[in-house]
Design a protein around this motif. Structure first.
Motif, PDB file in Angstrom:
ATOM      1  N   ARG A  79       0.839  -1.194   0.000  1.00  0.00           N
ATOM      2  CA  ARG A  79       0.000   0.000   0.000  1.00  0.00           C
ATOM      3  C   ARG A  79       0.875   1.245   0.000  1.00  0.00           C
ATOM      4  O   ARG A  79       0.604   2.212  -0.718  1.00  0.00           O
ATOM      5  CB  ARG A  79      -0.902  -0.020   1.234  1.00  0.00           C
ATOM      6  CG  ARG A  79      -2.131   0.836   1.114  1.00  0.00           C
ATOM      7  CD  ARG A  79      -2.943   0.771   2.390  1.00  0.00           C
ATOM      8  NE  ARG A  79      -3.593  -0.516   2.574  1.00  0.00           N
ATOM      9  CZ  ARG A  79      -4.827  -0.789   2.155  1.00  0.00           C
ATOM     10  NH1 ARG A  79      -5.518   0.125   1.524  1.00  0.00           N
ATOM     11  NH2 ARG A  79      -5.365  -1.964   2.359  1.00  0.00           N
ATOM     12  N   ALA A 101       0.422  -3.082  -9.781  1.00  0.00           N
ATOM     13  CA  ALA A 101      -0.728  -3.600  -9.035  1.00  0.00           C
ATOM     14  C   ALA A 101      -0.941  -5.073  -9.344  1.00  0.00           C
ATOM     15  O   ALA A 101      -1.237  -5.877  -8.457  1.00  0.00           O
ATOM     16  CB  ALA A 101      -1.972  -2.798  -9.387  1.00  0.00           C
ATOM     17  N   ARG A 104      -2.153  -9.529  -5.885  1.00  0.00           N
ATOM     18  CA  ARG A 104      -3.609  -9.576  -5.873  1.00  0.00           C
ATOM     19  C   ARG A 104      -4.167  -9.690  -4.480  1.00  0.00           C
ATOM     20  O   ARG A 104      -5.345  -9.768  -4.270  1.00  0.00           O
ATOM     21  CB  ARG A 104      -4.098 -10.768  -6.680  1.00  0.00           C
ATOM     22  CG  ARG A 104      -3.691 -10.653  -8.128  1.00  0.00           C
ATOM     23  CD  ARG A 104      -4.247 -11.793  -8.916  1.00  0.00           C
ATOM     24  NE  ARG A 104      -3.637 -11.742 -10.235  1.00  0.00           N
ATOM     25  CZ  ARG A 104      -3.869 -12.636 -11.163  1.00  0.00           C
ATOM     26  NH1 ARG A 104      -4.679 -13.638 -10.943  1.00  0.00           N
ATOM     27  NH2 ARG A 104      -3.294 -12.515 -12.341  1.00  0.00           N
ATOM     28  N   SER A 144      -5.778  -5.980  -2.428  1.00  0.00           N
ATOM     29  CA  SER A 144      -6.720  -5.057  -3.008  1.00  0.00           C
ATOM     30  C   SER A 144      -8.115  -5.564  -2.658  1.00  0.00           C
ATOM     31  O   SER A 144      -8.286  -6.670  -2.184  1.00  0.00           O
ATOM     32  CB  SER A 144      -6.548  -5.074  -4.511  1.00  0.00           C
ATOM     33  OG  SER A 144      -6.657  -6.402  -4.971  1.00  0.00           O
ATOM     34  N   ARG A 194     -10.100  -5.026  -9.539  1.00  0.00           N
ATOM     35  CA  ARG A 194      -9.565  -4.928  -8.183  1.00  0.00           C
ATOM     36  C   ARG A 194      -9.169  -3.483  -7.947  1.00  0.00           C
ATOM     37  O   ARG A 194      -8.605  -2.821  -8.823  1.00  0.00           O
ATOM     38  CB  ARG A 194      -8.360  -5.850  -8.014  1.00  0.00           C
ATOM     39  CG  ARG A 194      -8.665  -7.299  -8.361  1.00  0.00           C
ATOM     40  CD  ARG A 194      -7.736  -8.255  -7.639  1.00  0.00           C
ATOM     41  NE  ARG A 194      -8.031  -8.313  -6.216  1.00  0.00           N
ATOM     42  CZ  ARG A 194      -8.774  -9.276  -5.660  1.00  0.00           C
ATOM     43  NH1 ARG A 194      -9.283 -10.245  -6.381  1.00  0.00           N
ATOM     44  NH2 ARG A 194      -8.989  -9.256  -4.371  1.00  0.00           N
ATOM     45  N   PHE A 251      -7.290  -0.483  -5.554  1.00  0.00           N
ATOM     46  CA  PHE A 251      -6.294  -0.124  -4.546  1.00  0.00           C
ATOM     47  C   PHE A 251      -6.543   1.331  -4.196  1.00  0.00           C
ATOM     48  O   PHE A 251      -6.491   2.190  -5.068  1.00  0.00           O
ATOM     49  CB  PHE A 251      -4.875  -0.240  -5.116  1.00  0.00           C
ATOM     50  CG  PHE A 251      -4.459  -1.618  -5.476  1.00  0.00           C
ATOM     51  CD1 PHE A 251      -3.607  -2.332  -4.650  1.00  0.00           C
ATOM     52  CD2 PHE A 251      -4.893  -2.200  -6.659  1.00  0.00           C
ATOM     53  CE1 PHE A 251      -3.197  -3.608  -4.998  1.00  0.00           C
ATOM     54  CE2 PHE A 251      -4.492  -3.477  -7.007  1.00  0.00           C
ATOM     55  CZ  PHE A 251      -3.635  -4.192  -6.179  1.00  0.00           C
ATOM     56  N   TYR A 307      -7.351  -3.283 -13.014  1.00  0.00           N
ATOM     57  CA  TYR A 307      -6.900  -2.675 -11.767  1.00  0.00           C
ATOM     58  C   TYR A 307      -7.258  -1.215 -11.747  1.00  0.00           C
ATOM     59  O   TYR A 307      -7.082  -0.518 -12.743  1.00  0.00           O
ATOM     60  CB  TYR A 307      -5.382  -2.818 -11.622  1.00  0.00           C
ATOM     61  CG  TYR A 307      -4.977  -4.254 -11.573  1.00  0.00           C
ATOM     62  CD1 TYR A 307      -5.004  -4.938 -10.365  1.00  0.00           C
ATOM     63  CD2 TYR A 307      -4.622  -4.921 -12.729  1.00  0.00           C
ATOM     64  CE1 TYR A 307      -4.665  -6.275 -10.329  1.00  0.00           C
ATOM     65  CE2 TYR A 307      -4.289  -6.254 -12.706  1.00  0.00           C
ATOM     66  CZ  TYR A 307      -4.314  -6.928 -11.510  1.00  0.00           C
ATOM     67  OH  TYR A 307      -3.994  -8.247 -11.457  1.00  0.00           O
ATOM     68  N   ILE A 318      -6.384   2.093  -9.422  1.00  0.00           N
ATOM     69  CA  ILE A 318      -5.702   2.692  -8.286  1.00  0.00           C
ATOM     70  C   ILE A 318      -6.378   4.040  -8.076  1.00  0.00           C
ATOM     71  O   ILE A 318      -6.464   4.848  -9.002  1.00  0.00           O
ATOM     72  CB  ILE A 318      -4.205   2.850  -8.580  1.00  0.00           C
ATOM     73  CG1 ILE A 318      -3.603   1.457  -8.772  1.00  0.00           C
ATOM     74  CG2 ILE A 318      -3.506   3.582  -7.437  1.00  0.00           C
ATOM     75  CD1 ILE A 318      -2.308   1.429  -9.507  1.00  0.00           C
TER      76      ILE A 318
END
Lengths: 815, 125
Positions: free
Chosen positions: A16, A593, A597, A600, A612, A614, A688, A690
């Protein structure tokens, strides 16, 4: 370092933190980029010379910017695993050159004092033009100059180097610009008091004493100590009466008089005068003359030509009994004589005989011939009838004001008003709407360029445009910067300009007043503005030397081989390079990312994609920050919400069987058998995102194509952007290219700037408002869903336009 | 991960001691050196995960120390910390392989964060 190693399993916090750090660095680069562009805009505006400015403050700004750019270069290299280390060298070289231009003047080469008898014109740089000219008078014209010597700028630099005196002097213009004229007198008093109290370095004091002893044997001679600053007496700025002269100075008061004349360069009047004239503190580097006092029968001033009629063959002489000091200051009544060379009888004079007048006229012509232009001469005649020239400098002729201040726009209908001035000025011509490269290629001479958004590509036609107007854009953008470089009047961010102005319509753009009127305006320079008063002033000249290393943008095309660290010739180039490359890094943000896995949350939405997320800060509601699954309503990220809203458009029926043609299907099969690229199989079908409150980096590798959306959507318009990248696909090349063509048409209609290379498409939308950016993200969400298997529908060359039209007509069911 | 071993190098004792105290309160093991030579001696006898080095020091400056450290103790990451914002020194530092270039005054949390990342990177290498 960042992303170098895959963290071990269970290293949630570290992972993170890596995302957060990448994100923070990325935001830092963008924000430093913005502030650098603001500085560049500021410098370019100052270079136009419309307004006086303090050079010292700009230099401080450039220094800060260089440091900011160092941080940008460092951040980029840390994000991109040192892929661009060459930038360090480029920055170092530019910074070294800049540092050479800044700061206190380096030690001046040359003697501390020079006797007048050996001074020549070329010594003006260290003795000041006043003293250098006096040397010429004595040495070359065969005329008499008073005995004496000059204390050079080498001496004053030594004097002011002590106790940071120079830095304090240089800051005074900044006080005027930043704190206003009220603050100036007190600041000046302080600096002058410091100069008056400062010790004269021993070597300088000794040199002055020795020179005095040589010029005036026995220490009884009284001298005049007068200013001879380097930039004094130039044609455009006479400094008349600005600096002090100390008369009848005794031997033991020499150093006091010296300090006092040096200090007079920093009176509030002198500082304000230089500021207005675009002169800098360096023009106040004071050489000082020490000349023997003449005891005259009469003295005066003469102009070798009448100032109001410099063509006429006449010499204008004014004279007064005794010293002429008060005459120059304007508080003495004098005799005024106009002498015409060759005429037998001169105007009658009580003080000067015909022979003396004739001699004065000859001296005037002789000096004029020697210096190559009309002269303003100070002279004296003593009781023995000896004529001494005390000073000769270029004469200031009266300029005729040619530009009447009338409002050229009075009584005209204003078509449009608003936006931002990117480059001030006025230009008129026919409206030419530009919506792509092709339109630029056809751009006619003298047209007014009107476009939806500003683009650095307009540089191609700037030399032939009368003005530029854009719906969207920022005065600190690249295009604005280029407009100032080319001096093209430009208004950006004038909402509705493309809609309101018809191609071919004749308009006048007042970029300064941010308005557009119908029809032409007669201005002198073919629709362009005239040069401004400070255009060639020393401050602008010096800034130009600095700006050369800061503002020009050479790296305009990321595809060109020049687009490299070695190609960076200005700070602007470096920021441009970093800016481009940092987005490239962020396009691969999702790759980082995808390496992990475990940490997330899965987005639980009715979509044919596994997404997913983040969260790097504020992208998900607090309560769900540690949850394993989140729902669309838990998303608080503004751009992600918009993008999801588009993806979840109920009319896009991805769940129904699709009208895939057999040919399309076979084509996909064929390509699949040839094998999709290995990385496609490896990465699988995950997407992904973010997120932060105002940011999303969304990458999809579902199906056989890759797409990335990197976007920021907040309240400050200048920071908003959407960058979109799309490539690949499983169908044959033709179909993939058709799909890209279809997307390109749609994105252009949605105001994106689009670039296509084979089956790779990149699209950008920069600096739109919060709401407009949001709306485009909804569109992009829909498009992402519609484009998923679009290649299968691209049977022939008519399909791209057909589907583009369908999308733009909101007929999403067709996909 | 074990306790993080940090070396602080700065000729200003007024800076060094309070910083050491604050970092130790946060669980780091700190050694201090007031000169480059001092630092080299310590490095010769102990292993450190990271060194925070002042750039401007009399005698051997921070860049020279960095140069020698990269050669002899490449496993110890170097964070440069300076009161002088200088492009030239920053560029040199990064080119010589500094992990990070920070300006004084630095927030303790930022320094801690940097030191932890530097140490983590160095340990993996």
């Amino acid at each position: 370092m960042l992303g170098r190693k895959r963290p071990g399993k269970g290293d949630t916090a570290a992972q993170r933190a890596t995302f957060r750090l990448m994100y923070e660095r990325f935001r830092e680069v963008l924000s430093l980029n913005d502030s650098t562009l603001e500085l560049i805009a500021d410098i370019e505006e100052k270079l136009l010379g419309h307004r006086p400015f303090a050079l010292d403050a700009v230099e401080a700004g450039v220094r800060r910017a260089a440091m900011d750019i160092f941080v940008m270069v460092k951040d980029l290299n840390q994000l991109a695993r040192n892929r661009h280390v060459g930038l360090y060298e480029a920055l170092r070289a530019l910074n070294a050159e800049l540092e050479g231009l800044f700061g206190p003047p380096g030690a001046v080469e040359g003697p501390l004092v020079i006797p007048i008898s050996t001074l020549r014109a070329q010594d003006a740089a260290i003795a000041g033009s006043k003293m250098a000219n006096l040397g010429e008078v004595a040495g070359k014209c065969g005329l008499i100059a008073p005995p004496g010597f000059a204390i050079t700028t080498a001496a004053v630099v030594r004097f002011l180097a002590a106790g940071e005196l120079w830095e304090r002097c240089e800051r005074l213009e900044g006080v005027l610009e930043l704190d206003g004229p009220e603050a100036l007198p007190a600041a000046c008093d302080e600096v002058r008091a410091a100069i008056l109290a400062a010790p004269v370095p021993e070597d300088v004091a000794a040199a002055i004493r020795d020179a005095y002893a040589q010029c005036f044997p026995g220490s009884a001679t009284l001298v005049a100590v007068r200013s001879s600053a380097v930039g004094e007496d130039s044609l455009s700025s006479s400094h008349a009466g600005l600096y002090d002269t100390e008369l009848n100075v005794e031997h033991d008061r020499l150093l006091d008089a010296y300090r006092s004349v040096v200090a007079s360069a920093f009176s509030a009047t002198a500082v304000a005068y230089r500021f207005e004239k675009g002169l800098t503190a360096r023009e106040a580097l004071m050489a000082v003359g020490c000349v023997g006092m003449v005891v005259p029968r009469c003295a005066g001033i003469m102009y070798s030509r009448p100032p109001d009629d410099p063509e006429a063959d006449a010499v204008v002489i004014s004279t007064t009994p005794g010293l002429a000091a008060r005459l120059a200051a304007g508080d003495e009544n004098a005799e005024e004589i106009v002498a015409v060379p060759g005429a037998e009888v001169y105007a009658p004079s009580a003080l000067l005989g015909p022979d003396e007048l004739r001699r004065l006229v000859n001296v005037a012509r002789c000096l004029e011939e020697h210096f190559g232009r009309p002269q303003d001469v100070e002279w004296a005649i003593d009781f023995e009838g000896r004529l001494t020239v005390l000073q000769s400098r270029p004469m200031v002729t009266i300029r005729v004001e040619t530009s009447p201040a009338v409002d050229l726009f009075a009584g005209r209908d204003i078509l449009l008003e608003g936006g931002f001035t990117a480059c001030p000025g006025v230009g008129s011509g026919p409206v030419v709407t530009v919506d792509g490269e092709a339109a630029l290629a056809r751009f006619p001479e003298g047209g007014v360029l009107v476009a939806k958004h500003s683009s650095p590509s307009f540089a191609q036609v700037m030399w032939r445009c009368a003005a530029i107007v854009t719906d969207v854009g920022s005065p600190t953008g690249h295009m604005a910067s280029l407009a100032r470089e080319f001096g093209v009047p430009a208004v950006v961010g004038l909402d509705g300009a493309t809609a309101a102005l018809r191609p071919g319509q004749f308009v006048t753009v007042d970029a300064t007043g941010r308005r557009i009127v119908e029809g032409a305006l007669l201005t002198r320079a073919g629709g362009r503005t005239v040069k401004s008063p400070l255009a060639d002033s020393p401050a602008v000249e010096r800034l130009r030397a600095v700006a050369r290393l800061v503002t020009p943008l050479r790296l305009t095309d990321p595809a060109s081989p020049e687009f490299s660290p070695a190609g960076c010739r200005s700070l602007h180039d470096i920021t441009r390079f970093v800016h481009e490359k940092v987005y490239e890094v962020m396009f691969h943000y999702g790759d980082v990312a995808s390496e992990d896995r475990h940490h997330s949350a899965r987005l639980d939405a009715r979509l044919p994609l596994i997404i997913r997320v983040f969260d790097v800060g504020g992208g998900i509601v607090e309560e769900k920050s540690a949850a394993r699954t989140v729902r669309p309503e838990d998303v608080t990220s503004v751009p992600m919400k918009a993008f999801l809203e588009g993806m979840l458009e109920p009319r896009i029926r991805w769940d129904l069987p699709r009208p895939v043609s057999m040919r399309g299907f076979l084509s996909v099969l064929g390509e699949s058998m040839a094998g999709p690229p290995a990385e496609v199989r490896q990465v699988g079908r995950l997407s992904y995102a973010i997120l932060s409150d105002r940011y999303v980096n969304f990458s999809t590798k579902a199906g056989y194509h890759f797409s990335t959306v990197d976007t920021y959507c907040g309240q400050s318009q200048n920071k908003n952007y959407i960058h979109f990248r799309f490539h690949g696909g499983a169908a044959d090349v033709d179909r993939r290219e058709r799909r890209v063509r279809c997307l390109s048409t749609i994105l252009q209609a949605l105001d994106f700037e689009v670039a296509v290379k084979g089956d790779l498409l990149t699209a950008r939308l920069d600096k739109y408002t919060h709401d407009a950016t949001r709306a485009r993200l909804v569109d992009l969400g829909r498009l992402t869903m519609c484009a998923r298997q679009l290649d299968m529908l691209m049977d022939d060359d008519s399909r791209p336009d057909f589907f583009a039209a369908a999308f733009l007509a909101s007929e999403w069911e067709k996909f | 991960m074990g306790e993080l071993r940090l070396l602080l190098v700065d000729d200003e004792v007024e800076f060094l001691e309070p910083m050491k105290a604050r970092l130790e309160r946060r669980g780091l093991a700190c050694a201090t050196a007031t000169s480059g030579d001092d630092a080299l001696r310590l490095l010769g006898s102990e292993r450190f995960d990271c060194a925070v080095v002042d750039v401007k020091m009399p005698g051997m400056d921070g860049l020279e120390l960095l140069r020698r450290m990269r050669r002899t103790w490449p496993e110890t990451a170097v964070v440069l910390l300076t009161g002088h914002a200088s492009v030239e020194l920053g560029v040199q530092g990064m080119e010589l392989g500094a992990f990070e270039y920070l300006l004084k005054p630095v927030e303790l949390d930022d320094l801690l964060d940097t030191v932890r990342r530097a140490a983590a990177g160095a340990r993996r290498d």
